[in-house]
Design a protein around this motif. Structure first.
Motif, PDB file in Angstrom:
ATOM      1  N   ASP A 154       0.381  -3.980  10.276  1.00  0.00           N
ATOM      2  CA  ASP A 154      -0.037  -3.551  11.604  1.00  0.00           C
ATOM      3  C   ASP A 154       0.486  -2.137  11.856  1.00  0.00           C
ATOM      4  N   VAL A 155      -0.311  -1.154  11.491  1.00  0.00           N
ATOM      5  CA  VAL A 155       0.093   0.246  11.548  1.00  0.00           C
ATOM      6  C   VAL A 155       0.347   0.696  12.982  1.00  0.00           C
ATOM      7  N   THR A 156      -0.441   0.185  13.921  1.00  0.00           N
ATOM      8  CA  THR A 156      -0.252   0.574  15.324  1.00  0.00           C
ATOM      9  C   THR A 156       1.134   0.158  15.800  1.00  0.00           C
ATOM     10  N   TRP A 157       1.525  -1.059  15.497  1.00  0.00           N
ATOM     11  CA  TRP A 157       2.857  -1.537  15.881  1.00  0.00           C
ATOM     12  C   TRP A 157       3.942  -0.683  15.232  1.00  0.00           C
ATOM     13  N   GLN A 158       3.763  -0.350  13.978  1.00  0.00           N
ATOM     14  CA  GLN A 158       4.743   0.467  13.267  1.00  0.00           C
ATOM     15  C   GLN A 158       4.878   1.839  13.931  1.00  0.00           C
ATOM     16  N   ALA A 159       3.766   2.477  14.265  1.00  0.00           N
ATOM     17  CA  ALA A 159       3.808   3.797  14.909  1.00  0.00           C
ATOM     18  C   ALA A 159       4.454   3.714  16.292  1.00  0.00           C
ATOM     19  N   LEU A 160       4.136   2.664  17.047  1.00  0.00           N
ATOM     20  CA  LEU A 160       4.753   2.502  18.373  1.00  0.00           C
ATOM     21  C   LEU A 160       6.257   2.293  18.263  1.00  0.00           C
ATOM     22  N   LYS A 161       6.666   1.527  17.291  1.00  0.00           N
ATOM     23  CA  LYS A 161       8.091   1.283  17.069  1.00  0.00           C
ATOM     24  C   LYS A 161       8.810   2.588  16.733  1.00  0.00           C
ATOM     25  N   TYR A 162       8.234   3.391  15.836  1.00  0.00           N
ATOM     26  CA  TYR A 162       8.844   4.669  15.475  1.00  0.00           C
ATOM     27  C   TYR A 162       8.864   5.624  16.662  1.00  0.00           C
ATOM     28  N   THR A 163       7.818   5.596  17.466  1.00  0.00           N
ATOM     29  CA  THR A 163       7.771   6.437  18.655  1.00  0.00           C
ATOM     30  C   THR A 163       8.902   6.063  19.607  1.00  0.00           C
ATOM     31  N   ALA A 164       9.137   4.768  19.765  1.00  0.00           N
ATOM     32  CA  ALA A 164      10.241   4.318  20.615  1.00  0.00           C
ATOM     33  C   ALA A 164      11.577   4.785  20.038  1.00  0.00           C
ATOM     34  N   TYR A 165      11.724   4.735  18.727  1.00  0.00           N
ATOM     35  CA  TYR A 165      12.963   5.172  18.086  1.00  0.00           C
ATOM     36  C   TYR A 165      13.251   6.648  18.369  1.00  0.00           C
ATOM     37  N   VAL A 166      12.234   7.506  18.267  1.00  0.00           N
ATOM     38  CA  VAL A 166      12.475   8.947  18.414  1.00  0.00           C
ATOM     39  C   VAL A 166      12.462   9.413  19.867  1.00  0.00           C
ATOM     40  N   VAL A 170       4.832  11.493  15.771  1.00  0.00           N
ATOM     41  CA  VAL A 170       5.143  10.600  14.664  1.00  0.00           C
ATOM     42  C   VAL A 170       3.905  10.504  13.784  1.00  0.00           C
ATOM     43  N   ILE A 171       4.073  10.757  12.493  1.00  0.00           N
ATOM     44  CA  ILE A 171       2.963  10.664  11.537  1.00  0.00           C
ATOM     45  C   ILE A 171       3.332   9.607  10.514  1.00  0.00           C
ATOM     46  N   GLU A 172       2.589   8.528  10.515  1.00  0.00           N
ATOM     47  CA  GLU A 172       2.808   7.437   9.567  1.00  0.00           C
ATOM     48  C   GLU A 172       1.572   7.363   8.687  1.00  0.00           C
ATOM     49  N   ASN A 173       1.728   7.656   7.413  1.00  0.00           N
ATOM     50  CA  ASN A 173       0.613   7.748   6.473  1.00  0.00           C
ATOM     51  C   ASN A 173       0.289   6.403   5.835  1.00  0.00           C
ATOM     52  N   LYS A 174      -0.978   6.181   5.605  1.00  0.00           N
ATOM     53  CA  LYS A 174      -1.444   5.031   4.838  1.00  0.00           C
ATOM     54  C   LYS A 174      -2.600   5.518   3.977  1.00  0.00           C
ATOM     55  N   LEU A 175      -2.473   5.370   2.669  1.00  0.00           N
ATOM     56  CA  LEU A 175      -3.553   5.774   1.770  1.00  0.00           C
ATOM     57  C   LEU A 175      -4.715   4.794   1.815  1.00  0.00           C
ATOM     58  N   ASP A 176      -4.393   3.541   1.769  1.00  0.00           N
ATOM     59  CA  ASP A 176      -5.393   2.483   1.769  1.00  0.00           C
ATOM     60  C   ASP A 176      -4.978   1.445   2.796  1.00  0.00           C
ATOM     61  N   ASP A 177      -5.824   0.493   3.043  1.00  0.00           N
ATOM     62  CA  ASP A 177      -5.497  -0.580   3.968  1.00  0.00           C
ATOM     63  C   ASP A 177      -4.321  -1.372   3.409  1.00  0.00           C
ATOM     64  N   SER A 178      -3.180  -1.229   4.054  1.00  0.00           N
ATOM     65  CA  SER A 178      -1.970  -1.887   3.560  1.00  0.00           C
ATOM     66  C   SER A 178      -1.825  -3.298   4.093  1.00  0.00           C
ATOM     67  N   GLY A 179      -2.693  -3.679   5.038  1.00  0.00           N
ATOM     68  CA  GLY A 179      -2.593  -5.007   5.619  1.00  0.00           C
ATOM     69  C   GLY A 179      -1.510  -5.104   6.673  1.00  0.00           C
TER      70      GLY A 179
END
Length: 123
Positions: free
Chosen positions: A86-98, A75-84
């Motif tokens: 929780d990117v780790t949670w988002q990546a873990l959630k997507y990993t669980a989905y796939v 899973v590759i979740e891109n962020k150009l700048d600090d979006s504020g």
């Protein structure tokens, strides 16, 4: 980061800029760069889908879905700048989905991706 001037044998410091200051966008730029050159992430990857949204009961979508050389989903979740966010949670959630995708589904996902890019593929 520095610029190397080989003619004068000098380094010059580059000014730090945010991607947003350069009018670069996550989907239009970073995602396309990585989709076309995934080894920029430091390993051999095969991109099998962009903007993957094949999740039940959610409209979320991950930026890039790939396979590594051992056949593991990445899973590759891109962020150009600090979006504020929780990117780790988002990546873990997507990993669980796939994590529940079958081999047949993965092949179908990749075939759809190749068809959108104008390439036919038979597996």
């Amino acid at each position: 980061m520095f610029r190397v001037d080989l003619n004068q044998n000098r380094l010059s410091r580059l000014s730090q800029k945010r991607f947003s200051e350069l009018n670069l966008r996550e989907r239009d730029h970073l995602q396309e760069w990585l989709a076309n050159q995934p080894d920029a992430l430091g390993e051999e990857l095969l991109i099998i889908q962009k903007e993957f949204d094949g999740f039940d009961e959610t409209r979320e979508r991950l930026d890039l879905l790939a396979l590594d050389k051992d056949g593991n989903l990445v899973v590759i979740e891109n962020k150009l700048d600090d979006s504020g966010r929780d990117v780790t949670w988002q990546a873990l959630k997507y990993t669980a989905y796939v994590s529940g995708l079958t081999n047949t589904q993965i092949v179908d996902i990749y075939q759809r991706y190749r068809q959108v890019d104008g390439c036919s593929l038979r597996i």
